[in-house]
Motif scaffolding. Sequence first.
Motif, PDB file in Angstrom:
ATOM      1  N   PHE A  36      -6.371   4.127  -8.593  1.00 41.07           N
ATOM      2  CA  PHE A  36      -6.334   3.249  -7.423  1.00 41.07           C
ATOM      3  C   PHE A  36      -7.252   2.048  -7.622  1.00 41.07           C
ATOM      4  O   PHE A  36      -7.635   1.393  -6.665  1.00 41.07           O
ATOM      5  N   GLN A  40      -6.994  -6.180  -1.297  1.00 41.76           N
ATOM      6  CA  GLN A  40      -6.064  -6.613  -0.253  1.00 41.76           C
ATOM      7  C   GLN A  40      -6.634  -6.434   1.150  1.00 41.76           C
ATOM      8  O   GLN A  40      -6.125  -7.021   2.108  1.00 41.76           O
ATOM      9  N   THR A  77       1.507   2.101  -1.544  1.00 44.09           N
ATOM     10  CA  THR A  77       0.275   1.959  -2.299  1.00 44.09           C
ATOM     11  C   THR A  77       0.476   1.082  -3.529  1.00 44.09           C
ATOM     12  O   THR A  77       1.595   0.926  -4.030  1.00 44.09           O
ATOM     13  N   GLN A  78      -0.621   0.509  -4.031  1.00 49.22           N
ATOM     14  CA  GLN A  78      -0.588  -0.290  -5.254  1.00 49.22           C
ATOM     15  C   GLN A  78      -1.161   0.488  -6.446  1.00 49.22           C
ATOM     16  O   GLN A  78      -1.519  -0.105  -7.455  1.00 49.22           O
ATOM     17  N   SER A  79      -1.231   1.781  -6.345  1.00 45.01           N
ATOM     18  CA  SER A  79      -1.772   2.588  -7.431  1.00 45.01           C
ATOM     19  C   SER A  79      -0.845   2.539  -8.645  1.00 45.01           C
ATOM     20  O   SER A  79       0.324   2.158  -8.544  1.00 45.01           O
ATOM     21  N   ASP A 117      -8.587  -1.509  -8.097  1.00 46.56           N
ATOM     22  CA  ASP A 117      -8.179  -2.841  -7.634  1.00 46.56           C
ATOM     23  C   ASP A 117      -7.212  -2.795  -6.454  1.00 46.56           C
ATOM     24  O   ASP A 117      -6.558  -3.792  -6.149  1.00 46.56           O
ATOM     25  N   CYS A 118      -7.100  -1.650  -5.803  1.00 44.87           N
ATOM     26  CA  CYS A 118      -6.269  -1.593  -4.593  1.00 44.87           C
ATOM     27  C   CYS A 118      -7.028  -2.090  -3.361  1.00 44.87           C
ATOM     28  O   CYS A 118      -6.429  -2.304  -2.307  1.00 44.87           O
ATOM     29  N   HIS A 119      -8.334  -2.263  -3.493  1.00 49.80           N
ATOM     30  CA  HIS A 119      -9.158  -2.541  -2.320  1.00 49.80           C
ATOM     31  C   HIS A 119      -9.205  -4.015  -1.937  1.00 49.80           C
ATOM     32  O   HIS A 119      -9.499  -4.360  -0.793  1.00 49.80           O
ATOM     33  N   CYS A 157      -2.071   8.860  -1.706  1.00 46.67           N
ATOM     34  CA  CYS A 157      -2.737   8.341  -0.505  1.00 46.67           C
ATOM     35  C   CYS A 157      -1.899   8.669   0.724  1.00 46.67           C
ATOM     36  O   CYS A 157      -0.759   8.208   0.851  1.00 46.67           O
ATOM     37  N   GLU A 173      -5.628 -11.781  -5.881  1.00 49.21           N
ATOM     38  CA  GLU A 173      -5.015 -11.045  -4.775  1.00 49.21           C
ATOM     39  C   GLU A 173      -4.803 -11.958  -3.583  1.00 49.21           C
ATOM     40  O   GLU A 173      -5.756 -12.501  -3.026  1.00 49.21           O
ATOM     41  N   TYR A 179      -1.173   5.104   3.155  1.00 43.84           N
ATOM     42  CA  TYR A 179      -0.268   4.030   2.759  1.00 43.84           C
ATOM     43  C   TYR A 179       0.927   4.532   1.969  1.00 43.84           C
ATOM     44  O   TYR A 179       1.806   3.759   1.624  1.00 43.84           O
TER      45      TYR A 179
END
Length: 213
Positions: free
Chosen positions: A132, A138, A119-121, A134-136, A112, A159, A115
């Motif tokens: 990616f 936040q 990133t939380q990937s 469940d990164c959305h 990405c 989250e 970020y």
Amino acid sequence: MVLTLGLILQPLTLVGQFFLTVYNLPPEMCMQPEFTFLTLVIAGPKSLGRNIDVFLRPLIEDLKMLWSTGVETYDSYRKQNFIMRAMLMWTITDFSGYGMVSGWSTHGQLSCPYYMERTQSFYLQHGHKPSFFDCHRQFLSQSHPFRFDHTNFLKGRVEFGNPPPRLDGVSMRHRVENLPDVLFGKPFENQTIEGFGSTHNWVKKCIFWELHY
């Protein structure tokens, strides 16, 4: 007069094609074929990767000259010459082409470009591919019900965090200026910047940072 240009890149086709279009024209005209100029052709079929900067060098030098000194141009309406200058406003490309041009690799867990290392990937356990998923959540409001759903997203996870802030232009330029120089060409294609893939995804310093604007 200052022309505002957009660069359209199609680097992953059998023959890489680069076009310039003039955004001083009305929207219904600027993307028409008669107002789009073929700037660069690169023989394929292999991806150039970061070596694309070698082929972009003549274009960058022309853009520098067009901004600093300009060129004498004839105005057919007024029947007189004038000094025309030009600036590149943006580039248009797909995601893979963006990685080749920007210098931030669009592959792997840190793909990405917004970020970056924040990133939380994560990598899939069995597929070993970056995800990616469940990164959305936040980015949702703190009261959104999806934030507290622990069954339909990552199991057992809610989250509470906020999205990481996006870097402004000054911060990004500071990062780019601190990147080491890399060598181009086949003998150096495996050269990487220390920390690549773990703390960052930089493969080079983007050549467009040499422009004065």
